[in-house]
Write a protein that holds these residues in place. Structure first.
Motif, PDB file in Angstrom:
ATOM      1  N   ILE A 202       6.607 -53.672   0.639  1.00 17.28           N
ATOM      2  CA  ILE A 202       7.506 -53.105  -0.602  1.00 17.28           C
ATOM      3  C   ILE A 202       8.320 -51.981  -0.130  1.00 17.28           C
ATOM      4  CG2 ILE A 202       7.050 -51.847  -2.629  1.00 17.28           C
ATOM      5  CD1 ILE A 202       4.567 -53.512  -2.916  1.00 17.28           C
ATOM      6  N   GLY A 203       7.944 -51.169   0.946  1.00 16.37           N
ATOM      7  CA  GLY A 203       8.967 -50.035   1.260  1.00 16.37           C
ATOM      8  C   GLY A 203       9.978 -50.871   1.878  1.00 16.37           C
ATOM      9  N   ALA A 204       9.870 -51.780   2.864  1.00 15.85           N
ATOM     10  CA  ALA A 204      11.086 -52.516   3.470  1.00 15.85           C
ATOM     11  C   ALA A 204      11.957 -53.114   2.293  1.00 15.85           C
ATOM     12  CB  ALA A 204      10.501 -53.538   4.419  1.00 15.85           C
ATOM     13  N   LEU A 205      11.479 -53.650   1.383  1.00 13.67           N
ATOM     14  CA  LEU A 205      12.224 -54.327   0.498  1.00 13.67           C
ATOM     15  C   LEU A 205      12.842 -53.258  -0.589  1.00 13.67           C
ATOM     16  CD1 LEU A 205      12.978 -56.992  -1.101  1.00 13.67           C
ATOM     17  CD2 LEU A 205      10.846 -56.920  -2.541  1.00 13.67           C
ATOM     18  N   ALA A 206      12.236 -52.314  -0.957  1.00 13.67           N
ATOM     19  CA  ALA A 206      12.917 -51.178  -1.586  1.00 13.67           C
ATOM     20  C   ALA A 206      14.041 -50.642  -0.767  1.00 13.67           C
ATOM     21  CB  ALA A 206      11.615 -50.013  -2.045  1.00 13.67           C
ATOM     22  N   GLY A 207      13.762 -50.245   0.366  1.00 13.95           N
ATOM     23  CA  GLY A 207      14.994 -49.788   1.211  1.00 13.95           C
ATOM     24  C   GLY A 207      16.172 -50.558   1.335  1.00 13.95           C
ATOM     25  N   TYR A 208      15.765 -51.953   1.685  1.00 13.05           N
ATOM     26  CA  TYR A 208      16.840 -53.074   1.515  1.00 13.05           C
ATOM     27  C   TYR A 208      17.733 -52.993   0.392  1.00 13.05           C
ATOM     28  CZ  TYR A 208      19.274 -57.337   1.838  1.00 13.05           C
ATOM     29  OH  TYR A 208      20.309 -58.354   1.915  1.00 13.05           O
ATOM     30  N   LEU A 209      17.002 -53.092  -0.930  1.00 19.83           N
ATOM     31  CA  LEU A 209      17.420 -53.257  -2.003  1.00 19.83           C
ATOM     32  C   LEU A 209      18.305 -51.775  -2.234  1.00 19.83           C
ATOM     33  CD1 LEU A 209      14.946 -55.088  -4.055  1.00 19.83           C
ATOM     34  CD2 LEU A 209      17.169 -55.794  -3.357  1.00 19.83           C
ATOM     35  N   GLY A 210      17.746 -50.656  -1.918  1.00 19.02           N
ATOM     36  CA  GLY A 210      18.530 -49.579  -1.988  1.00 19.02           C
ATOM     37  C   GLY A 210      19.723 -49.272  -1.244  1.00 19.02           C
ATOM     38  N   SER A 211      19.765 -50.001  -0.028  1.00 21.55           N
ATOM     39  CA  SER A 211      20.943 -50.082   0.791  1.00 21.55           C
ATOM     40  C   SER A 211      22.180 -50.818   0.127  1.00 21.55           C
ATOM     41  CB  SER A 211      20.624 -50.323   2.003  1.00 21.55           C
ATOM     42  OG  SER A 211      20.202 -51.646   2.330  1.00 21.55           O
ATOM     43  N   ARG A 212      21.655 -51.894  -0.482  1.00 23.07           N
ATOM     44  CA  ARG A 212      22.442 -52.838  -1.086  1.00 23.07           C
ATOM     45  C   ARG A 212      22.983 -52.271  -2.617  1.00 23.07           C
ATOM     46  NH1 ARG A 212      24.483 -56.775   1.868  1.00 23.07           N
ATOM     47  NH2 ARG A 212      24.921 -57.998  -0.108  1.00 23.07           N
ATOM     48  N   LEU A 213      22.394 -51.281  -3.064  1.00 27.24           N
ATOM     49  CA  LEU A 213      22.919 -50.778  -4.244  1.00 27.24           C
ATOM     50  C   LEU A 213      24.051 -49.771  -3.995  1.00 27.24           C
ATOM     51  CD1 LEU A 213      19.756 -49.920  -6.398  1.00 27.24           C
ATOM     52  CD2 LEU A 213      21.870 -51.472  -7.041  1.00 27.24           C
ATOM     53  N   ILE A 214      23.920 -49.244  -2.780  1.00 28.05           N
ATOM     54  CA  ILE A 214      24.875 -48.343  -2.497  1.00 28.05           C
ATOM     55  C   ILE A 214      26.143 -48.949  -1.667  1.00 28.05           C
ATOM     56  CG2 ILE A 214      25.277 -46.284  -0.617  1.00 28.05           C
ATOM     57  CD1 ILE A 214      23.668 -45.398  -2.955  1.00 28.05           C
ATOM     58  N   GLY A 215      25.948 -50.031  -1.046  1.00 25.93           N
ATOM     59  CA  GLY A 215      27.091 -50.846  -0.738  1.00 25.93           C
ATOM     60  C   GLY A 215      26.842 -51.238   0.716  1.00 25.93           C
ATOM     61  N   GLY A 216      25.610 -50.865   1.364  1.00 26.80           N
ATOM     62  CA  GLY A 216      25.394 -51.192   2.696  1.00 26.80           C
ATOM     63  C   GLY A 216      25.069 -52.415   3.014  1.00 26.80           C
ATOM     64  N   ALA A 217      24.727 -52.929   4.136  1.00 26.73           N
ATOM     65  CA  ALA A 217      23.986 -54.160   4.599  1.00 26.73           C
ATOM     66  C   ALA A 217      22.903 -54.066   4.969  1.00 26.73           C
ATOM     67  CB  ALA A 217      25.096 -54.803   5.682  1.00 26.73           C
ATOM     68  N   GLY A 218      22.124 -53.177   4.870  1.00 29.25           N
ATOM     69  CA  GLY A 218      20.793 -53.170   5.244  1.00 29.25           C
ATOM     70  C   GLY A 218      20.992 -52.144   6.855  1.00 29.25           C
ATOM     71  N   ASN A 219      19.700 -51.637   7.031  1.00 27.30           N
ATOM     72  CA  ASN A 219      19.502 -50.822   8.219  1.00 27.30           C
ATOM     73  C   ASN A 219      18.647 -51.313   9.136  1.00 27.30           C
ATOM     74  OD1 ASN A 219      21.397 -48.870   7.078  1.00 27.30           O
ATOM     75  ND2 ASN A 219      19.789 -48.301   5.727  1.00 27.30           N
ATOM     76  N   GLY A 220      18.101 -52.417   9.207  1.00 29.39           N
ATOM     77  CA  GLY A 220      17.011 -53.057  10.002  1.00 29.39           C
ATOM     78  C   GLY A 220      15.725 -52.816   9.401  1.00 29.39           C
ATOM     79  N   LEU A 221      14.722 -53.594   9.825  1.00 29.36           N
ATOM     80  CA  LEU A 221      13.538 -53.541   9.285  1.00 29.36           C
ATOM     81  C   LEU A 221      12.794 -52.461   9.147  1.00 29.36           C
ATOM     82  CD1 LEU A 221      11.562 -55.483   7.883  1.00 29.36           C
ATOM     83  CD2 LEU A 221      10.550 -55.935  10.145  1.00 29.36           C
ATOM     84  N   ILE A 222      12.601 -51.638  10.330  1.00 31.36           N
ATOM     85  CA  ILE A 222      11.900 -50.477  10.458  1.00 31.36           C
ATOM     86  C   ILE A 222      12.594 -49.315   9.705  1.00 31.36           C
ATOM     87  CG2 ILE A 222      11.032 -48.656  11.960  1.00 31.36           C
ATOM     88  CD1 ILE A 222       9.559 -51.387  12.297  1.00 31.36           C
ATOM     89  N   MET A 223      13.902 -49.263   9.540  1.00 30.77           N
ATOM     90  CA  MET A 223      14.686 -48.214   8.903  1.00 30.77           C
ATOM     91  C   MET A 223      14.542 -48.412   7.453  1.00 30.77           C
ATOM     92  SD  MET A 223      15.814 -45.539   9.890  1.00 30.77           S
ATOM     93  CE  MET A 223      16.735 -44.077   9.297  1.00 30.77           C
TER      94      MET A 223
END
Length: 79
Positions: A9-30
Motif C-alpha cells: 500500500i505504501g508503494a502504491l500510494a507513493g506511485y500514485l502521489g508521484s503521478r498526481l504531481i506529474g512524475g513517472a515514479g521513483n522506483g519501488l523502494i523510494m
C-alpha cells in the motif's frame, strides 16, 4: 502478512502521489518510503478527516495526498 500489505500500500500510494504531481515514479523502494512517510504526513495534516470513507479508502486517499505533498516539497527543495 500485515507488513507485506503495509509495504504494498505504501508503494502504491507513493506511485500514485508521484503521478498526481506529474512524475513517472521513483522506483519501488523510494515509492514505498515516500508512501509511508506521506501517509504519516497526510494523517497529521488531515487529522482523520477522511476516516468516514468505508473500506479503508479514506486512509489510502490520505496516504496518496500526503505522498503527493511530500513529493512536491522535495521537488521545491531540489530546485
Amino acid at each position: 502478512m500485515d507488513l507485506i500489505i503495509f509495504l504494498i500500500i505504501g508503494a502504491l500510494a507513493g506511485y500514485l502521489g508521484s503521478r498526481l504531481i506529474g512524475g513517472a515514479g521513483n522506483g519501488l523502494i523510494m515509492n514505498m518510503v515516500i508512501g509511508i512517510l506521506g501517509s504519516f504526513l497526510g494523517g497529521k495534516l488531515l487529522g482523520g478527516f477522511l476516516d468516514g470513507i468505508p473500506y479503508g479508502l479514506g486512509g489510502f486517499i490520505t496516504a496518496v495526498l500526503g505522498s503527493a505533498l511530500l513529493i512536491w516539497v522535495i521537488s521545491l527543495i531540489k530546485k
